[in-house]
Design an enzyme around this catalytic site. Sequence first.
Site, mmCIF file in Angstrom:
data_model
loop_
_atom_site.group_PDB
_atom_site.id
_atom_site.type_symbol
_atom_site.label_atom_id
_atom_site.label_comp_id
_atom_site.label_asym_id
_atom_site.label_seq_id
_atom_site.Cartn_x
_atom_site.Cartn_y
_atom_site.Cartn_z
ATOM 1 N N GLY A 1 0.810 -1.208 0.000
ATOM 2 C CA GLY A 1 0.000 0.000 0.000
ATOM 3 C C GLY A 1 0.845 1.260 0.000
ATOM 4 N N ARG B 1 0.426 -5.102 -4.659
ATOM 5 C CA ARG B 1 0.558 -6.178 -3.681
ATOM 6 C C ARG B 1 0.789 -7.498 -4.414
ATOM 7 N NH1 ARG B 1 -1.052 -4.383 1.301
ATOM 8 N NH2 ARG B 1 -2.409 -2.560 1.366
ATOM 9 N N GLY B 2 1.403 -8.424 -3.721
ATOM 10 C CA GLY B 2 1.575 -9.755 -4.279
ATOM 11 C C GLY B 2 2.794 -9.882 -5.173
ATOM 12 N N ASP C 1 5.078 -5.793 5.911
ATOM 13 C CA ASP C 1 5.303 -7.158 6.380
ATOM 14 C C ASP C 1 5.416 -8.150 5.225
ATOM 15 O OD1 ASP C 1 5.504 -9.029 8.611
ATOM 16 O OD2 ASP C 1 3.549 -9.761 7.973
ATOM 17 N N ASP D 1 1.501 2.501 10.067
ATOM 18 C CA ASP D 1 0.858 2.200 11.351
ATOM 19 C C ASP D 1 1.816 2.280 12.535
ATOM 20 O OD1 ASP D 1 -1.377 1.548 9.779
ATOM 21 O OD2 ASP D 1 -0.673 -0.512 9.552
ATOM 22 N N MET E 1 -6.787 3.706 10.258
ATOM 23 C CA MET E 1 -5.962 2.553 9.908
ATOM 24 C C MET E 1 -5.055 2.178 11.075
ATOM 25 S SD MET E 1 -3.277 4.424 7.344
ATOM 26 C CE MET E 1 -4.596 5.125 6.361
ATOM 27 N N GLY E 2 -4.388 1.039 10.946
ATOM 28 C CA GLY E 2 -3.512 0.611 12.024
ATOM 29 C C GLY E 2 -3.294 -0.886 12.093
ATOM 30 N N GLU F 1 -8.836 0.273 13.063
ATOM 31 C CA GLU F 1 -9.493 -0.713 12.200
ATOM 32 C C GLU F 1 -9.407 -2.141 12.727
ATOM 33 O OE1 GLU F 1 -7.709 -1.334 8.375
ATOM 34 O OE2 GLU F 1 -5.705 -0.815 9.095
#
Length: 344
Positions: free
Chosen positions: A85, A151-152, A178, A208, A251-252, A307
Amino acid sequence: MSCYNFSIPNLGAAKIQSPVLLSKIDGDLVANYVQDDDLIIYNVNARPGEAISYKRENLIEKAGPREMIYFDPSKVHAGIVTCGGLCPGLNDVIRAIVMTLWYHYGVRRISGIRFGYKGFLPEYQYSTINLTPDVVTDIHRLGGTVLGSTRGGGDRVAEIVDSIERMNLSIVFTIGGDGTQKGALRIAEEIERRGIKTSVVGIPKTIDNDLSFIQKSFGFETAVSMAVEAVSGAHVEAHDSINGIGIVKLMGRESGFIAAYTALGTNDVNYVLIPEVPFEFEGENGLLNQLKKRLAARNHAVIVVAEGAGQELFSDSNLVDASGNKKFGDIGLFLKDKISAYFK
């Protein structure tokens, strides 16, 4: 005390003099090279009379320029990739890498890999971007990432390493969260298995702030400042309504840092719900009863919810996104529906 292994593997002995000219003399008012035995204690807590001995692997290496380096800068081909993201500060990081490599070390081949790990995969046919100081000089003024991000793709390790070999990359900088760093670890392990002399440098990206061993991750402050503005608007709406309740979901993921720091950054928040602290809906100390008391006393309330808070209130779901992150239930809508039904 928890012990972590902070060992950082290397490709071999550093035998090349660094082009970065610093001092080796303390107190001469010139910045010094960092030595490999300049280490930092992770846990700084202490008790009188307590004696602690440290193993090398349990100490953190100090960052900074070394006198001797492994790669010959004139022959280095560096690659930079941004994954996952978007996050404030991504372009600042790209710019800093390019400027440091170019001006401090004399590296002249720096490639930007477009659209995350998929940029390494031939089937997508994404061309690389030749990164120079002229290209990146103003990108810190732009949002997002000039390299693009997706992503991915990080699980296709063999194909990615094939591309790294074809491009003859000496250093790969992976900027991401991550999922990105898990992919970077697998890539590094495959590179080591093949005996390739390529260094993989993971740069953690998490808006975050949910990362151990650092005080603050890039993008976090921007997220909090934007959240404070959102809370201010929610407070105005709630205050100027009859028994108005403003709910701001932030978010978080599994951490409540953004929510907690937002509450500290404004005096408009009455309730903060974070994943680290379970909360109840019903009963004397439940959220609904506390809201009822608050409205009776002040006629309005503002709730900030991370979240990842209250996920135990949802049925278990095995759904994940392209990066392998668990998809959360929408705690914001959940609160809205429950509170609306309670006060109906």
